[in-house]
Scaffold this active site. Structure first.
Site, PDB file in Angstrom:
ATOM      1  N   HIS A  73      87.781 -25.342  -7.015  1.00 18.67           N
ATOM      2  CA  HIS A  73      87.186 -24.565  -8.107  1.00 18.67           C
ATOM      3  C   HIS A  73      87.738 -23.131  -8.097  1.00 18.67           C
ATOM      4  O   HIS A  73      88.175 -22.616  -9.129  1.00 18.67           O
ATOM      5  CB  HIS A  73      85.660 -24.565  -7.948  1.00 18.67           C
ATOM      6  N   GLU A  74      87.746 -22.514  -6.923  1.00 15.70           N
ATOM      7  CA  GLU A  74      88.244 -21.129  -6.821  1.00 15.70           C
ATOM      8  C   GLU A  74      89.748 -21.070  -7.108  1.00 15.70           C
ATOM      9  O   GLU A  74      90.222 -20.132  -7.744  1.00 15.70           O
ATOM     10  CB  GLU A  74      87.938 -20.526  -5.446  1.00 15.70           C
ATOM     11  N   CYS A 108      90.687 -29.086 -18.639  1.00 12.02           N
ATOM     12  CA  CYS A 108      91.017 -28.139 -17.558  1.00 12.02           C
ATOM     13  C   CYS A 108      92.290 -28.567 -16.819  1.00 12.02           C
ATOM     14  O   CYS A 108      93.066 -27.709 -16.388  1.00 12.02           O
ATOM     15  CB  CYS A 108      89.849 -28.011 -16.582  1.00 12.02           C
ATOM     16  N   HIS A 117      90.252 -20.816 -10.696  1.00 10.99           N
ATOM     17  CA  HIS A 117      90.118 -19.426 -11.180  1.00 10.99           C
ATOM     18  C   HIS A 117      91.403 -18.636 -10.951  1.00 10.99           C
ATOM     19  O   HIS A 117      91.787 -17.814 -11.775  1.00 10.99           O
ATOM     20  CB  HIS A 117      88.961 -18.709 -10.486  1.00 10.99           C
ATOM     21  N   HIS A 154      84.971 -21.092 -16.408  1.00  7.22           N
ATOM     22  CA  HIS A 154      83.962 -22.135 -16.223  1.00  7.22           C
ATOM     23  C   HIS A 154      83.964 -23.068 -17.428  1.00  7.22           C
ATOM     24  O   HIS A 154      84.192 -22.646 -18.558  1.00  7.22           O
ATOM     25  CB  HIS A 154      82.581 -21.512 -15.991  1.00  7.22           C
ATOM     26  N   CYS A 155      83.717 -24.343 -17.130  1.00  4.95           N
ATOM     27  CA  CYS A 155      83.821 -25.403 -18.139  1.00  4.95           C
ATOM     28  C   CYS A 155      82.412 -25.915 -18.453  1.00  4.95           C
ATOM     29  O   CYS A 155      81.570 -26.032 -17.568  1.00  4.95           O
ATOM     30  CB  CYS A 155      84.694 -26.512 -17.566  1.00  4.95           C
ATOM     31  N   CYS A 180      88.271 -31.817 -15.576  1.00  7.18           N
ATOM     32  CA  CYS A 180      88.230 -32.648 -16.793  1.00  7.18           C
ATOM     33  C   CYS A 180      89.631 -32.628 -17.423  1.00  7.18           C
ATOM     34  O   CYS A 180      90.512 -31.879 -16.989  1.00  7.18           O
ATOM     35  CB  CYS A 180      87.178 -32.121 -17.767  1.00  7.18           C
ATOM     36  N   CYS A 206      83.113 -31.888 -14.504  1.00  9.95           N
ATOM     37  CA  CYS A 206      84.368 -31.161 -14.278  1.00  9.95           C
ATOM     38  C   CYS A 206      84.156 -30.208 -13.121  1.00  9.95           C
ATOM     39  O   CYS A 206      83.106 -29.566 -13.002  1.00  9.95           O
ATOM     40  CB  CYS A 206      84.750 -30.379 -15.529  1.00  9.95           C
TER      41      CYS A 206
HETATM   42 ZN    ZN Z   1      83.560 -20.271 -10.746  1.00 18.48          ZN
HETATM   43 ZN    ZN Z   2      86.721 -28.766 -17.421  1.00 17.13          ZN
END
Ligand code: ZN
Ligand code: ZN
Length: 183
Positions: free
Chosen positions: A134-135, A172, A138, A144-145, A169, A150
């Site tokens: 996740h990071e 993304c 970024h 953010h989705c 997803c 996702c």
């Molecule tokens: Zn985040």
């Molecule tokens: Zn997504």
């Protein structure tokens, strides 16, 4: 060869069990098809520890990580066992500078369940991989989705994190592929 390397450096900070950076590296190559290198660990991050809170200040930590020069590394992911905070939150699992070079993940909150019971390492490693991916998203400027299925969906706590999948997803994923070919 003109193709960008996008080499990711994993930097253990303090006493991090060896399996953690290894698992993180495996997820980076397995899930995102990027080369990941485990860097020699840092003892601590000078000037970032808050002695009253027993936590690292995430903003300062990211600044420090960004200022260190690593050869042939495009993005850095610090992995710590010390808890992390930002002034408006009691703690965070991880943090990254949007579109930046450095992210940091802490195992501190990932090792227990909500009642404080220690979790098996398979669960801890999966959580750490989710926070890290996740990071990393970024760092490649993914926001953010809205899609709950996702990895870029915002996780407010362990329950959200455990429910989150280990992948982006379609939208993304596409954004990520475009971003890594440009960065
Ligand atoms: Zn985040
Ligand atoms: Zn997504």
């Amino acid at each position: 060869m003109n193709e960008k390397t996008n080499r990711i450096g994993i930097l253990p900070i303090g006493k991090v069990p060896e399996i953690v950076p290894q698992s993180i590296a495996a997820h980076i190559s397995g899930c995102l098809d990027l080369p990941a290198i485990i860097l020699p660990s840092l003892k601590n991050i000078a000037g970032c520890y808050n002695e009253n809170r027993f936590q690292y200040d995430v903003g300062k930590t990211l600044q420090t990580l960004e200022s260190i020069k690593f050869k042939d590394i495009d993005k850095i992911i610090g992995v710590s066992t010390v808890d992390l905070y930002i002034p408006i939150f009691a703690y965070v699992f991880g943090e990254a500078k949007q579109g930046g070079k450095a992210a940091v993940v802490s195992l501190y909150r990932l090792e227990k369940d909500t009642h404080g019971k220690k979790q098996p390492s398979s669960i801890v490693l999966e959580r750490a991989a989710k926070v890290m991916l996740h990071e990393l998203g970024h760092l490649y400027n993914l926001f953010h989705c809205a899609d709950e299925h996702c990895l870029m969906h915002f996780s407010g706590g362990l329950q959200d994190l455990d429910a989150s999948p280990l992948y982006f997803c379609r939208y993304c994923s596409k954004y990520f592929l475009d971003a890594r070919s440009k960065s």
